[in-house]
Enzyme design. Structure first.
Site, PDB file in Angstrom:
ATOM      1  CB  CYS A  52      22.777 -42.100 -27.875  1.00  0.00           C
ATOM      2  SG  CYS A  52      23.079 -41.935 -25.921  1.00  0.00           S
ATOM      3  CG  HIS A  60      23.626 -38.425 -29.253  1.00  0.00           C
ATOM      4  ND1 HIS A  60      22.510 -38.337 -28.623  1.00  0.00           N
ATOM      5  CD2 HIS A  60      24.353 -39.137 -28.298  1.00  0.00           C
ATOM      6  CE1 HIS A  60      22.538 -38.735 -27.310  1.00  0.00           C
ATOM      7  NE2 HIS A  60      23.802 -39.121 -27.329  1.00  0.00           N
ATOM      8  CG  ASN A  88      22.994 -37.873 -23.706  1.00  0.00           C
ATOM      9  OD1 ASN A  88      21.933 -37.859 -24.343  1.00  0.00           O
ATOM     10  ND2 ASN A  88      23.965 -38.366 -23.572  1.00  0.00           N
TER      11      ASN A  88
HETATM   12  N1  ACO Z   1      31.772 -32.843 -10.939  1.00  0.00           N
HETATM   13  C1  ACO Z   1      33.199 -32.668 -10.246  1.00  0.00           C
HETATM   14  N2  ACO Z   1      34.320 -33.586 -10.347  1.00  0.00           N
HETATM   15  C2  ACO Z   1      33.798 -34.502 -11.248  1.00  0.00           C
HETATM   16  C3  ACO Z   1      32.485 -35.073 -11.568  1.00  0.00           C
HETATM   17  C4  ACO Z   1      31.531 -33.945 -11.336  1.00  0.00           C
HETATM   18  N3  ACO Z   1      30.281 -34.053 -11.900  1.00  0.00           N
HETATM   19  N4  ACO Z   1      32.527 -36.020 -12.119  1.00  0.00           N
HETATM   20  C5  ACO Z   1      33.691 -36.555 -12.176  1.00  0.00           C
HETATM   21  N5  ACO Z   1      34.425 -35.881 -11.266  1.00  0.00           N
HETATM   22  C6  ACO Z   1      35.773 -36.072 -11.052  1.00  0.00           C
HETATM   23  C7  ACO Z   1      36.161 -37.524 -10.826  1.00  0.00           C
HETATM   24  O1  ACO Z   1      35.831 -37.803  -9.394  1.00  0.00           O
HETATM   25  C8  ACO Z   1      37.725 -37.594 -10.956  1.00  0.00           C
HETATM   26  O2  ACO Z   1      38.440 -37.009  -9.998  1.00  0.00           O
HETATM   27  P1  ACO Z   1      39.753 -37.623  -9.371  1.00  0.00           P
HETATM   28  O3  ACO Z   1      40.797 -37.322 -10.823  1.00  0.00           O
HETATM   29  O4  ACO Z   1      40.149 -36.851  -8.448  1.00  0.00           O
HETATM   30  O5  ACO Z   1      39.485 -39.030  -9.335  1.00  0.00           O
HETATM   31  C9  ACO Z   1      38.155 -36.585 -12.147  1.00  0.00           C
HETATM   32  O6  ACO Z   1      36.828 -35.747 -12.189  1.00  0.00           O
HETATM   33  C10 ACO Z   1      37.772 -37.378 -13.541  1.00  0.00           C
HETATM   34  O7  ACO Z   1      36.902 -38.310 -13.525  1.00  0.00           O
HETATM   35  P2  ACO Z   1      36.485 -39.152 -14.674  1.00  0.00           P
HETATM   36  O8  ACO Z   1      35.171 -40.078 -14.320  1.00  0.00           O
HETATM   37  O9  ACO Z   1      37.401 -39.737 -15.198  1.00  0.00           O
HETATM   38  O10 ACO Z   1      35.733 -37.986 -15.743  1.00  0.00           O
HETATM   39  P3  ACO Z   1      36.164 -37.861 -17.037  1.00  0.00           P
HETATM   40  O11 ACO Z   1      37.193 -36.755 -17.180  1.00  0.00           O
HETATM   41  O12 ACO Z   1      36.259 -39.160 -17.877  1.00  0.00           O
HETATM   42  O13 ACO Z   1      34.927 -36.942 -17.641  1.00  0.00           O
HETATM   43  C11 ACO Z   1      32.947 -37.202 -18.698  1.00  0.00           C
HETATM   44  C12 ACO Z   1      33.645 -37.347 -17.363  1.00  0.00           C
HETATM   45  C13 ACO Z   1      32.579 -36.007 -18.998  1.00  0.00           C
HETATM   46  C14 ACO Z   1      31.585 -38.156 -18.712  1.00  0.00           C
HETATM   47  C15 ACO Z   1      33.899 -37.825 -19.847  1.00  0.00           C
HETATM   48  O14 ACO Z   1      34.068 -39.229 -19.669  1.00  0.00           O
HETATM   49  C16 ACO Z   1      33.312 -37.852 -21.269  1.00  0.00           C
HETATM   50  O15 ACO Z   1      33.343 -36.849 -21.707  1.00  0.00           O
HETATM   51  N6  ACO Z   1      32.855 -39.088 -21.779  1.00  0.00           N
HETATM   52  C17 ACO Z   1      32.028 -39.163 -22.978  1.00  0.00           C
HETATM   53  C18 ACO Z   1      31.009 -39.841 -23.064  1.00  0.00           C
HETATM   54  C19 ACO Z   1      29.725 -39.191 -22.382  1.00  0.00           C
HETATM   55  O16 ACO Z   1      29.813 -37.821 -22.542  1.00  0.00           O
HETATM   56  N7  ACO Z   1      28.777 -40.011 -22.010  1.00  0.00           N
HETATM   57  C20 ACO Z   1      27.607 -39.407 -21.812  1.00  0.00           C
HETATM   58  C21 ACO Z   1      26.373 -39.638 -22.692  1.00  0.00           C
HETATM   59  S1  ACO Z   1      26.642 -41.289 -23.229  1.00  0.00           S
HETATM   60  C22 ACO Z   1      26.068 -41.312 -24.690  1.00  0.00           C
HETATM   61  O17 ACO Z   1      25.438 -40.420 -24.886  1.00  0.00           O
HETATM   62  C23 ACO Z   1      26.528 -42.119 -25.570  1.00  0.00           C
END
Ligand code: ACO
Length: 351
Positions: free
Chosen positions: A109, A276, A306
């Site tokens: 990234c 980014h 992304n």
């Molecule tokens: N649709 C529906 N539900 C989902 C999805 C989806 N696509 N993905 C995860 N869930 C559910 C999970 O199963 C979980 O359910 P549960 O609580 O019943 O077990 C719940 O949502 C939370 O899941 P997490 O994996 O903990 O999701 P989180 O809230 O952390 O969100 C996300 C994920 C959006 C990626 C978040 O971690 C985030 O914003 N991270 C920042 C990093 C990022 O965006 N990385 C991507 C690019 S990397 C880079 O460019 C550096």
């Protein structure tokens, strides 16, 4: 100074609603957690070198440059066409550039940011006058979607089997974020102080190498790739999303403040922070930390997702096209990503 920009995104648009055909997810979840509404995917067989070449060609035309005007080429990608050689050789050949130096960067990234810094360094060292920097990604090979890819693309209307749907759902927290895309810039030596790249800083913390990691397909395996790795999805990234979020929101604003001080300007003098595009919630965190409004930290993640090394040049190209980069505009590029690598660079558009 940046004398030309270009971008290339594939024609195939996949909306959040389209993804519900192949996994358990919803437009509401994806939009509210990431800001992504749709993304683009290439047709199978098209690699990141072809997409990067298309963006580069557009940037050369925008700059009014021919292939003979380029002294060095830099390509950043985490999704190269081949394990070896890197994409830079493929793009050099595709564009008909001369036998110039070309570099492949593996900073994910932050790859384009590193490329821009390297281009400026080559120019400052007198090793080049005009450098082409390309960020290009085709992420589909990471996705464990198999034949259901065509269902997401609307090219097949079969119902995914239960086990296919379960497999797609198991990787949904990161697959919904990514899209394919490429952007490019032509960077040329300027002749005025206080214009072009004013300051830059780059960082690495290798202790965080597993924040986003592709554990398979590498030299720790004999052979590099085998059926067991594919069965275990070791060719697929694992991501610690929560930790990434916390680090990105802290380290990008810190780099912006630090590089502004290095450039001798206050952060109030920065007109645009081109950050980014990983996730809209990260961008909101960056705005909050820097006390800046939406329009100063713009986002286009809703349209493309992304695109890893593609996000900075694509966003900058769109801002230029929209007339938001005019003579004197101060832009701060910043990124955080796998490695972990991050940094920031201050650029003033020449008057
Ligand atoms: N649709 C529906 N539900 C989902 C999805 C989806 N696509 N993905 C995860 N869930 C559910 C999970 O199963 C979980 O359910 P549960 O609580 O019943 O077990 C719940 O949502 C939370 O899941 P997490 O994996 O903990 O999701 P989180 O809230 O952390 O969100 C996300 C994920 C959006 C990626 C978040 O971690 C985030 O914003 N991270 C920042 C990093 C990022 O965006 N990385 C991507 C690019 S990397 C880079 O460019 C550096």
């Amino acid at each position: 100074m940046i004398i030309g920009t270009g971008m290339a995104v594939p024609d195939n648009v996949v909306t959040n609603e389209d993804l519900t055909r192949i996994m358990d997810t919803s437009d509401e979840w994806i939009t509210s957690r990431t800001g992504v509404r749709e993304r683009r995917f290439v047709d199978e067989g098209v690699g990141s070198a072809a997409l990067g070449s298309e963006a580069a060609r557009a940037a050369l035309a925008d700059a009014g440059c021919g292939p003979g005007d380029i002294d060095a080429l830099i390509n950043a990608t985490m999704t190269p066409d081949f394990q070896a050689p890197g994409n830079a050789a493929l793009i050099q050949h595709e564009l008909g550039l001369g036998p110039i130096a070309s570099f492949d960067l593996r900073q994910q990234c932050s790859g384009f940011l590193y490329g821009l810094d390297l281009a400026d360094s080559l120019i400052a060292a007198g090793r080049a006058d005009t450098v082409l920097v390309v960020g290009s990604e085709v992420h589909g090979g990471y996705f464990p979607w198999g034949e259901t890819f065509d269902v997401a693309l609307g090219k097949s209307d079969r119902q995914p089997r239960g086990e296919e749907r379960a497999r797609n759902t198991s990787s949904r927290s990161w697959t919904v974020v990514f899209g394919d895309g490429a952007g490019a810039m032509v960077v040329r030596r300027g002749d005025t102080l206080n214009e072009g790249v004013l300051a830059s800083e780059l960082h690495t913390d290798g202790s965080q190498f597993d924040l986003i990691l592709v554990p398979g397909v590498g030299s720790r395996h004999r052979p590099f790739v085998d059926q067991r790795q594919l069965n275990d999805d070791l060719h697929v990234p694992v991501m610690d999303g929560a930790s990434l979020y916390r680090q990105a929101v802290r380290l990008m604003p810190a780099a912006v403040r630090s590089v502004a001080a290095r450039a001798g300007i206050g952060i109030e003098e920065i007109d645009l922070v081109v950050a980014h595009q990983a996730n809209d919630r990260i961008l909101e965190g960056v705005r909050r930390q820097l006390d800046m409004r939406d329009e100063r930290v713009p986002s286009n993640i809703a349209k493309y997702g992304n695109t890893t090394s593609g996000t900075l040049p694509i966003l900058f190209h769109e801002l230029r096209r929209a007339g938001r980069v005019t003579p004197g505009t101060v832009v701060c590029f910043t990124a955080f990503g796998a490695g972990a690598h991050w940094g920031a660079l201050i650029y003033r558009e020449p008057r």
